[in-house]
Motif scaffolding. Structure first.
Motif, PDB file in Angstrom:
ATOM      1  N   SER A 156      70.870  29.698  35.614  1.00 52.17           N
ATOM      2  CA  SER A 156      71.690  29.189  34.500  1.00 52.17           C
ATOM      3  C   SER A 156      71.246  28.058  34.050  1.00 52.17           C
ATOM      4  CB  SER A 156      73.190  28.814  35.500  1.00 52.17           C
ATOM      5  OG  SER A 156      72.744  28.065  36.651  1.00 52.17           O
ATOM      6  N   TYR A 170      76.327  27.616  30.022  1.00 59.53           N
ATOM      7  CA  TYR A 170      77.348  26.807  30.414  1.00 59.53           C
ATOM      8  C   TYR A 170      77.132  25.414  29.795  1.00 59.53           C
ATOM      9  CZ  TYR A 170      78.336  29.897  34.064  1.00 59.53           C
ATOM     10  OH  TYR A 170      78.274  31.373  34.786  1.00 59.53           O
ATOM     11  N   GLU A 192      81.916  22.338  30.536  1.00 61.61           N
ATOM     12  CA  GLU A 192      82.441  23.598  31.579  1.00 61.61           C
ATOM     13  C   GLU A 192      81.972  23.255  32.930  1.00 61.61           C
ATOM     14  OE1 GLU A 192      82.123  27.913  28.983  1.00 61.61           O
ATOM     15  OE2 GLU A 192      80.262  26.682  29.189  1.00 61.61           O
ATOM     16  N   VAL A 193      80.449  22.716  32.950  1.00 62.33           N
ATOM     17  CA  VAL A 193      80.037  22.214  34.213  1.00 62.33           C
ATOM     18  C   VAL A 193      81.070  21.092  34.951  1.00 62.33           C
ATOM     19  CG1 VAL A 193      78.338  21.106  35.358  1.00 62.33           C
ATOM     20  CG2 VAL A 193      77.528  22.936  33.582  1.00 62.33           C
ATOM     21  N   GLN A 235      84.184  20.525  34.132  1.00 55.76           N
ATOM     22  CA  GLN A 235      85.387  21.053  34.491  1.00 55.76           C
ATOM     23  C   GLN A 235      85.431  21.956  35.863  1.00 55.76           C
ATOM     24  OE1 GLN A 235      88.330  20.590  32.918  1.00 55.76           O
ATOM     25  NE2 GLN A 235      89.365  21.698  34.613  1.00 55.76           N
ATOM     26  N   THR A 236      84.333  22.458  35.907  1.00 55.71           N
ATOM     27  CA  THR A 236      84.063  23.501  37.249  1.00 55.71           C
ATOM     28  C   THR A 236      83.981  22.581  38.544  1.00 55.71           C
ATOM     29  OG1 THR A 236      83.285  25.379  35.796  1.00 55.71           O
ATOM     30  CG2 THR A 236      82.883  25.444  38.113  1.00 55.71           C
ATOM     31  N   CYS A 289      78.118  25.500  39.228  1.00 56.39           N
ATOM     32  CA  CYS A 289      78.960  25.911  38.141  1.00 56.39           C
ATOM     33  C   CYS A 289      78.918  27.601  37.903  1.00 56.39           C
ATOM     34  CB  CYS A 289      78.681  25.286  36.917  1.00 56.39           C
ATOM     35  SG  CYS A 289      79.914  25.925  35.508  1.00 56.39           S
ATOM     36  N   HIS A 290      77.835  28.003  37.862  1.00 57.00           N
ATOM     37  CA  HIS A 290      77.679  29.487  37.766  1.00 57.00           C
ATOM     38  C   HIS A 290      78.257  30.326  39.026  1.00 57.00           C
ATOM     39  CE1 HIS A 290      76.400  33.271  36.607  1.00 57.00           C
ATOM     40  NE2 HIS A 290      75.562  33.337  37.456  1.00 57.00           N
ATOM     41  N   ARG A 311      80.282  29.107  41.060  1.00 56.15           N
ATOM     42  CA  ARG A 311      81.682  29.044  41.411  1.00 56.15           C
ATOM     43  C   ARG A 311      82.779  30.006  40.322  1.00 56.15           C
ATOM     44  NH1 ARG A 311      82.509  22.743  43.081  1.00 56.15           N
ATOM     45  NH2 ARG A 311      81.733  22.987  45.245  1.00 56.15           N
ATOM     46  N   ASN A 312      81.983  30.082  38.974  1.00 59.74           N
ATOM     47  CA  ASN A 312      82.592  30.928  38.114  1.00 59.74           C
ATOM     48  C   ASN A 312      82.358  32.406  38.327  1.00 59.74           C
ATOM     49  OD1 ASN A 312      83.908  29.280  35.999  1.00 59.74           O
ATOM     50  ND2 ASN A 312      81.999  28.143  36.012  1.00 59.74           N
ATOM     51  N   ASN A 313      81.114  32.651  39.272  1.00 57.34           N
ATOM     52  CA  ASN A 313      81.183  34.198  39.351  1.00 57.34           C
ATOM     53  C   ASN A 313      80.764  34.189  40.903  1.00 57.34           C
ATOM     54  OD1 ASN A 313      80.285  35.332  36.600  1.00 57.34           O
ATOM     55  ND2 ASN A 313      79.363  33.101  36.841  1.00 57.34           N
TER      56      ASN A 313
END
Length: 153
Positions: free
Chosen positions: A56, A93, A97-98, A100-101, A141-142, A144-146
């Motif tokens: 990421s 990201y 985005e990072v 926020q996550t 972040c990656h 948590r988003n996947n």
């Protein structure tokens, strides 16, 4: 271009483990092309040692300092090229985005992000460099988003 933070995390569907982290530092007295080559070679060494399955990367979307955007974009291009050369899928990201996550707030400050990285990794002994902590935050972040991704982020 001066400092490229990186981290290698493992994720086992529940917990993160920090396997290694650090930074690639280039000498400002070298030409830009030599500095980019150093980033490429050092990243290749890290990839060959740790064999990550995915990566990421911070996505450029806005820059305040016009003097640094081109060198940062060039370094990022080298990073993306090395990942592609090694057949490592890269996910991008933005800092918002990072943040926020990790914190629930896209305008969180660095200390808030660092605190969430410490909590997530269950460690208080993180490196001092913001670039290295940022690399951990981007990896978290990656995941948590996947949530169904492979380990060794």
């Amino acid at each position: 271009m001066a400092i490229v933070g990186y981290s290698v995390l493992d994720y086992d569907d529940e917990n993160f483990t920090l396997l290694h982290s650090g930074s690639i530092k280039t000498d400002k007295n070298l030409s830009d092309s030599k500095r980019l080559l150093e980033i490429s070679q050092d990243l290749d060494t890290i990839i060959n040692k740790y064999k990550p399955e995915i990566a990421s990367v911070e996505k450029l979307y806005f820059f305040k300092n016009q003097k640094t955007i081109i060198p940062v974009a060039e370094a990022r291009g080298v990073i993306m090229m090395v990942l592609e050369k090694n057949n490592i899928p890269a996910f991008e990201y933005t800092p918002i985005e990072v943040k926020q996550t990790l914190t629930g707030y896209g305008r969180a400050d660095k200390k808030e992000v660092e605190q969430m990285v410490k909590l997530t990794l269950q460690r208080n002994d993180l490196p001092c460099l913001d670039d290295t902590i940022d690399s951990m935050a981007i990896a978290i972040c990656h995941v948590r988003n996947n949530p169904k991704i492979l380990s060794n982020v």
